[in-house]
Scaffold this motif. Structure first.
Motif, PDB file in Angstrom:
ATOM      1  N   ILE A  62       0.842  -1.193   0.000  1.00  0.00           N
ATOM      2  CA  ILE A  62       0.000   0.000   0.000  1.00  0.00           C
ATOM      3  C   ILE A  62       0.878   1.243   0.000  1.00  0.00           C
ATOM      4  N   TYR A  63       0.265   2.394  -0.149  1.00  0.00           N
ATOM      5  CA  TYR A  63       0.982   3.642   0.116  1.00  0.00           C
ATOM      6  C   TYR A  63       0.107   4.495   1.022  1.00  0.00           C
ATOM      7  N   GLY A  64       0.777   5.276   1.876  1.00  0.00           N
ATOM      8  CA  GLY A  64       0.029   6.041   2.859  1.00  0.00           C
ATOM      9  C   GLY A  64       0.557   7.450   3.000  1.00  0.00           C
ATOM     10  N   VAL A  65       0.468   7.989   4.228  1.00  0.00           N
ATOM     11  CA  VAL A  65       0.774   9.396   4.472  1.00  0.00           C
ATOM     12  C   VAL A  65       2.235   9.708   4.170  1.00  0.00           C
ATOM     13  N   LEU A  66       3.172   8.864   4.629  1.00  0.00           N
ATOM     14  CA  LEU A  66       4.585   9.151   4.422  1.00  0.00           C
ATOM     15  C   LEU A  66       4.924   9.193   2.934  1.00  0.00           C
ATOM     16  N   SER A  67       4.358   8.261   2.176  1.00  0.00           N
ATOM     17  CA  SER A  67       4.603   8.267   0.727  1.00  0.00           C
ATOM     18  C   SER A  67       4.106   9.562   0.103  1.00  0.00           C
ATOM     19  N   CYS A  68       2.917  10.010   0.501  1.00  0.00           N
ATOM     20  CA  CYS A  68       2.352  11.242  -0.054  1.00  0.00           C
ATOM     21  C   CYS A  68       3.187  12.456   0.347  1.00  0.00           C
ATOM     22  N   GLU A  69       3.674  12.481   1.578  1.00  0.00           N
ATOM     23  CA  GLU A  69       4.518  13.593   2.005  1.00  0.00           C
ATOM     24  C   GLU A  69       5.815  13.626   1.210  1.00  0.00           C
ATOM     25  N   GLY A  70       6.382  12.450   0.953  1.00  0.00           N
ATOM     26  CA  GLY A  70       7.594  12.403   0.132  1.00  0.00           C
ATOM     27  C   GLY A  70       7.323  12.849  -1.292  1.00  0.00           C
ATOM     28  N   MET A  71       6.200  12.395  -1.869  1.00  0.00           N
ATOM     29  CA  MET A  71       5.887  12.755  -3.257  1.00  0.00           C
ATOM     30  C   MET A  71       5.626  14.243  -3.414  1.00  0.00           C
ATOM     31  N   VAL A  72       4.868  14.864  -2.482  1.00  0.00           N
ATOM     32  CA  VAL A  72       4.535  16.279  -2.639  1.00  0.00           C
ATOM     33  C   VAL A  72       5.783  17.155  -2.539  1.00  0.00           C
ATOM     34  N   LEU A  73       6.835  16.658  -1.878  1.00  0.00           N
ATOM     35  CA  LEU A  73       8.105  17.380  -1.784  1.00  0.00           C
ATOM     36  C   LEU A  73       9.017  17.090  -2.969  1.00  0.00           C
ATOM     37  N   GLY A  74       8.547  16.241  -3.902  1.00  0.00           N
ATOM     38  CA  GLY A  74       9.346  15.914  -5.070  1.00  0.00           C
ATOM     39  C   GLY A  74      10.462  14.942  -4.788  1.00  0.00           C
ATOM     40  N   ARG A  75      10.355  14.203  -3.665  1.00  0.00           N
ATOM     41  CA  ARG A  75      11.367  13.185  -3.365  1.00  0.00           C
ATOM     42  C   ARG A  75      11.029  11.908  -4.144  1.00  0.00           C
ATOM     43  N   LEU A  76      12.045  11.092  -4.387  1.00  0.00           N
ATOM     44  CA  LEU A  76      11.796   9.794  -5.016  1.00  0.00           C
ATOM     45  C   LEU A  76      11.328   8.828  -3.932  1.00  0.00           C
ATOM     46  N   VAL A  77      10.116   8.329  -4.086  1.00  0.00           N
ATOM     47  CA  VAL A  77       9.540   7.437  -3.081  1.00  0.00           C
ATOM     48  C   VAL A  77       9.657   5.999  -3.564  1.00  0.00           C
ATOM     49  N   VAL A  78      10.191   5.162  -2.681  1.00  0.00           N
ATOM     50  CA  VAL A  78      10.359   3.732  -2.965  1.00  0.00           C
ATOM     51  C   VAL A  78       9.510   2.965  -1.959  1.00  0.00           C
ATOM     52  N   GLY A  79       8.767   1.977  -2.445  1.00  0.00           N
ATOM     53  CA  GLY A  79       7.947   1.182  -1.542  1.00  0.00           C
ATOM     54  C   GLY A  79       7.182   0.125  -2.296  1.00  0.00           C
ATOM     55  N   ARG A  80       6.417  -0.635  -1.555  1.00  0.00           N
ATOM     56  CA  ARG A  80       5.640  -1.724  -2.152  1.00  0.00           C
ATOM     57  C   ARG A  80       4.212  -1.246  -2.365  1.00  0.00           C
ATOM     58  N   ALA A  81       3.852  -0.930  -3.590  1.00  0.00           N
ATOM     59  CA  ALA A  81       2.478  -0.596  -3.964  1.00  0.00           C
ATOM     60  C   ALA A  81       2.031  -1.649  -4.961  1.00  0.00           C
ATOM     61  N   ASP A  82       1.257  -2.626  -4.510  1.00  0.00           N
ATOM     62  CA  ASP A  82       0.966  -3.792  -5.331  1.00  0.00           C
ATOM     63  C   ASP A  82      -0.060  -3.482  -6.413  1.00  0.00           C
ATOM     64  N   ALA A  83      -0.334  -4.494  -7.248  1.00  0.00           N
ATOM     65  CA  ALA A  83      -1.228  -4.307  -8.393  1.00  0.00           C
ATOM     66  C   ALA A  83      -2.629  -3.942  -7.959  1.00  0.00           C
ATOM     67  N   GLY A  84      -3.102  -4.518  -6.841  1.00  0.00           N
ATOM     68  CA  GLY A  84      -4.447  -4.204  -6.372  1.00  0.00           C
ATOM     69  C   GLY A  84      -4.600  -2.740  -6.031  1.00  0.00           C
ATOM     70  N   THR A  85      -3.583  -2.164  -5.383  1.00  0.00           N
ATOM     71  CA  THR A  85      -3.618  -0.735  -5.058  1.00  0.00           C
ATOM     72  C   THR A  85      -3.542   0.109  -6.318  1.00  0.00           C
ATOM     73  N   ARG A  86      -2.618  -0.238  -7.219  1.00  0.00           N
ATOM     74  CA  ARG A  86      -2.441   0.565  -8.432  1.00  0.00           C
ATOM     75  C   ARG A  86      -3.679   0.503  -9.316  1.00  0.00           C
ATOM     76  N   ASP A  87      -4.356  -0.631  -9.360  1.00  0.00           N
ATOM     77  CA  ASP A  87      -5.554  -0.751 -10.210  1.00  0.00           C
ATOM     78  C   ASP A  87      -6.697   0.129  -9.715  1.00  0.00           C
ATOM     79  N   ARG A  88      -6.741   0.387  -8.398  1.00  0.00           N
ATOM     80  CA  ARG A  88      -7.856   1.156  -7.840  1.00  0.00           C
ATOM     81  C   ARG A  88      -7.647   2.666  -7.937  1.00  0.00           C
ATOM     82  N   VAL A  89      -6.427   3.104  -8.243  1.00  0.00           N
ATOM     83  CA  VAL A  89      -6.147   4.533  -8.373  1.00  0.00           C
ATOM     84  C   VAL A  89      -6.131   4.874  -9.863  1.00  0.00           C
ATOM     85  N   PRO A  90      -6.954   5.804 -10.303  1.00  0.00           N
ATOM     86  CA  PRO A  90      -7.112   6.056 -11.743  1.00  0.00           C
ATOM     87  C   PRO A  90      -5.984   6.860 -12.380  1.00  0.00           C
TER      88      PRO A  90
END
Length: 860
Positions: A773-801
């Protein structure tokens, strides 16, 4: 009045005061009279924690009752069937084991006499088993004989002294005395008979030390008329009466709960002064929600249908069967029992009533919050108190009698002495013969025939003023002014009761003065998301006001409107009651977080009790989940190869599985909106709505493009290391750290306001590599333009348009992924650059505000 000049009243009580409303009300009342008040009470917890009710300090004392246990042990020591039971059994078992081993030895040795030896030992074993059974049976007969003897003696009230039969009174003394003396009281208020020994002994000890401390005895019950139970047989009741007789004359003042009990105490103990009466009248709330429910509306009866109500404990001795049976003689009349439905007595009575011809005119309804009771009952026609004749009932003026009065209901009571006299003197109802259903029906018919006249009397302003809690505070003032002359207690004003309830926030569009919508949420505020959601809603929908409640359990310091300690949340019933009243009179909509209650343990340990209470009060209630409370570890382990729950015996996995199993059925059965903070939770709550997490997108710390440094900075900020995969992450990164290719920083226990600063200084943010999954920390890293590394599986990616700009990595691929990032920096800089736009599209609060606006537009 300055704190130094306040007289210190120490109230002592032998229970935890969780449900002792008299103690709690008196404590608060005395603070309003200008006293400093400390309640010292018993607790079963071995680690008692102090708390407070408004300005009242509450000190809990654990009492191990060693003297009571020692007395029981001495008694058993004198009884052979008790003393020798374990010894005999052990001896027989040891002998049986020895004989079994010898028989086996005989078999192994063989020889001409082997068969004879084996038979010999077999016979001895059989004899031993027979003797063991006979001994057990004999001891059983002995135990039963002693049990019968104890039962017979317990029914003999003569020559029962408290010194011999109540060693627990000295157990209280041993633990309470030092606590009370350390508080340096000016007066001790002993609630109920259990505390008389403590109060008397402590005041005498203080007198020896040169300090004169008076004590007040508050008799809550008629001791000689206490109900008999297996743990309180007649002999023990007689010992309590002896305790009362031994100490009552040393009290500076005696007060009690009804005029009849006052007269009996004076007559019984030849008291020079008639005990003061402070009636146990419920304290009404300052205001009631305009849209609070009424009994008639809940049942669905038209105004013209006669409705009787019985509110209170479901017990045969309370005359509930008489009340129901009276309906046979009252055609067209309905009766409502306001009671806790799951209690065994209530359920059995309900099943019995279902077989009667009048069953369709009997209604069993759930109780409401104490502060709403008078308003809830006010739509009935008559209140019933059909008590059977019983010792304590003859002197009782029950809480319910005054609740009926403040609900404006005429009252039909049985002919138990105190309530009969009260109703007849005030002319606010009728009286029937206790236990006589036909006579109860006659009294109801008489009351209904004169209902308008009776209502006018019961709603008389002077009567309600006299029998209000404010008036009881004035009586308390009178008592303490004489007990502590010159203490300078404040005067008590007695406002007139009644009148129209104040206009208060409630359901939007339900005739509120300002038509406000107020959304309350709590108590988790996980990762500060409750606050972020509410602020986003207020930004995008100014017509909505919000309030966030947070139980402060960590060091993260997320913003909140109301903060409460875990101890007060769980144990301080004063806080629980105040906050529930605040919510009922303020919120129109409520979101309960993480399957937890909003009012502590007031209505149970999960969300269902609070949800039911709020819905009954006309509030729109929804549930919102953050992850661990609804993520099924067993199912996650089966579906996800990197799941942190693969070891079913791991302590954290077991804890989360138990938590899930405890709440999932209630969550699925809940009839109301449900929201989840991450898309993966939809696997477990398919009827929920994704409520995206929200992170700030304005006022961010300055940053430069990532991956420009020769040695990039990698940051990992685990909230829960086992779920984030911290050990796996650090194991994979260790070779890169050793080679000097990266600088690694793990940040923990950092205040929420400082986290963004640490992330802004990073090149790479690693969130988690196990959950998918991805959560608050991932979003905080992304909004700052940092490269975020983590496990975001196919089920999560399929549900986000949209494409999620997170570099996927698992424990087994993380090291290789990091080396690839270092080798192809330009490619990964482009992925990081997509982060701010992605967050602004899904996580800047606009989507969440739209979803919450739709929730706040709902009506019950």
């Amino acid at each position: 009045m300055s704190e130094a000049r306040k007289p210190h009243v120490v109230m002592i009580v032998g229970n935890d005061i969780a449900t002792d409303t008299r103690v709690r009300k008196m404590g608060v009342a005395m603070t309003r009279l200008g006293a400093r008040v400390t309640i010292v009470c018993y607790t079963a917890s071995k680690v008692p924690k102090p708390s407070h009710i408004g300005e009242v300090d509450v000190v809990r004392v654990h009492v191990p009752f060693r003297l009571r246990a020692a007395q029981k042990a001495r008694l058993e020591e004198r009884r052979p069937s008790h003393r020798l039971s374990d010894t005999y059994i052990l001896q027989y078992d040891a002998k049986r084991i020895r004989l079994t081993l010898r028989k086996q030895d005989a078999v192994e040795r063989g020889g001409a006499l082997a068969g004879l030896r084996v038979n010999w030992y077999r016979g001895l074993l059989k004899l031993t088993r027979i003797r063991r059974r006979l001994r057990l049976k004999a001891m059983g007969y002995g135990r039963q004989a002693w049990k019968n003897w104890d039962a017979m003696v317990s029914r003999i009230p003569y020559f029962a002294t408290w010194q011999r039969l109540l060693p627990d009174m000295d157990d209280y003394l041993i633990r309470f005395q030092a606590v009370i003396e350390s508080l340096q009281p000016d007066v001790i208020h002993a609630h109920d008979v259990h505390m008389m020994r403590v109060a008397d002994r402590v005041t005498k000890t203080l007198a020896v030390a040169g300090k004169n401390v008076p004590w007040v005895y508050d008799a809550h019950e008629y001791v000689r008329g206490l109900s008999q139970t297996p743990s309180r047989p007649p002999r023990r009741i007689a010992a309590f009466a002896d305790l009362e007789k031994s100490h009552i004359h040393s009290a500076a003042r005696v007060m009690t709960v009804s005029p009849e009990l006052s007269r009996r105490l004076q007559r019984q103990y030849s008291l020079k002064r008639l005990p003061d009466v402070v009636l146990n009248i419920p304290q009404p709330p300052e205001s009631v929600p305009h849209d609070a429910p009424t009994l008639r509306a809940v049942i669905g009866l038209p105004p013209a249908t006669p409705l009787l109500v019985y509110s209170g404990m479901m017990a045969a001795v309370r005359g509930i069967d008489t009340a129901a049976a009276a309906l046979e003689h009252l055609p067209g009349v309905h009766l409502a029992f306001v009671c806790v439905p799951g209690v065994h007595v209530a359920q059995a009575f309900r099943e019995e009533v279902a077989t009667k011809p009048y069953a369709n005119r009997v209604h069993f309804v759930d109780p409401v919050a104490p502060m709403l009771v008078p308003h809830y009952l006010s739509s009935a026609d008559l209140g019933l108190l059909p008590l059977r004749h019983f010792g304590s009932h003859e002197v009782a003026l029950a809480n319910k009698l005054f609740e009926y009065m403040h609900a404006g209901l005429p009252i039909v009571v049985s002919d138990c002495a105190a309530q009969k006299q009260f109703v007849n003197e005030q002319r606010i109802g009728t009286v029937h013969v206790a236990g006589d259903a036909r006579d109860l029906a006659r009294a109801v018919q008489e009351a209904l025939a004169n209902v308008d006249e009776l209502r006018a009397r019961v709603r008389n302003e002077g009567l309600l003023r006299e029998y209000s809690w404010n008036a009881q505070e004035a009586r308390l003032h009178d008592v303490y002014r004489e007990v502590l002359p010159g203490a300078g207690f404040l005067p008590v004003s007695i406002p007139a009761p009644g009148g129209e309830p104040a206009e208060l926030p409630g359901l939007a569009g339900a005739n509120h003065a300002d038509h406000r919508t107020v959304l309350g949420i709590g108590p988790a505020n996980s990762a500060g998301q409750a606050w972020q959601w509410m602020k986003a809603l207020e930004r995008h929908n100014p017509e909505v006001t919000t309030e966030v409640l947070t139980v402060r359990a960590g060091a993260f310091g997320f913003n909140t409107d109301i903060a409460v300690s875990p101890d007060d949340f769980a144990k301080d019933s004063g806080w629980q009651t105040r906050h529930s009243l605040h919510a009922l009179t303020t919120y129109t909509h409520v979101l309960l977080e993480a399957a937890r209650p909003l009012f502590g343990t007031l209505n149970g340990n999960d969300f269902t009790g609070d949800a039911g209470m709020l819905q009954a009060a006309g509030k729109v209630v929804g549930l919102v989940f953050h992850g661990s409370e609804v993520r099924n570890p067993r199912a996650h382990a089966a579906a996800c190869p990197t799941s942190p729950f693969r070891n079913p015996k791991d302590a954290e996995t077991v804890r989360l599985q138990v938590k899930f199993d405890q709440v999932i059925d209630a969550i699925r059965e809940f009839e109301g909106p449900k929201f989840v903070s991450t898309p993966d939770q939809l696997d477990y709550i398919p009827d929920a709505t994704w409520l995206p997490v929200v992170v700030p997108t304005e006022g961010l710390p300055a940053t430069s493009a990532p991956l420009q440094r020769d040695v990039p900075v990698v940051v990992h900020a685990p909230s829960r290391k086992s779920l984030k995969g911290t050990d796996e992450i650090e194991s994979a990164l260790q070779p890169l750290i050793a080679e000097g290719l990266i600088t690694y920083r793990r940040i923990e226990n950092i205040p929420a306001a400082e986290v963004m600063g640490f992330l802004a200084d990073a090149d790479i943010v690693i969130d988690q590599v196990l959950l998918g999954i991805y959560g608050v920390l991932s979003c905080e890293g992304m909004v700052l333009g940092r490269l975020v590394v983590g496990r975001a599986d196919a089920g999560t990616r399929d549900r986000v348009p949209s494409e999620i700009p997170i570099v996927d990595a698992t424990p087994s691929t993380l090291a290789a992924t990091m080396r690839d990032i270092l080798a192809d920096r330009a490619r990964y800089q482009a992925i990081a650059a997509a982060g701010p736009d992605f967050v602004r599209e899904f996580h800047d609060g606009r989507r969440s505000a739209q979803i919450l606006s739709e929730f706040t537009a709902l009506r019950p």
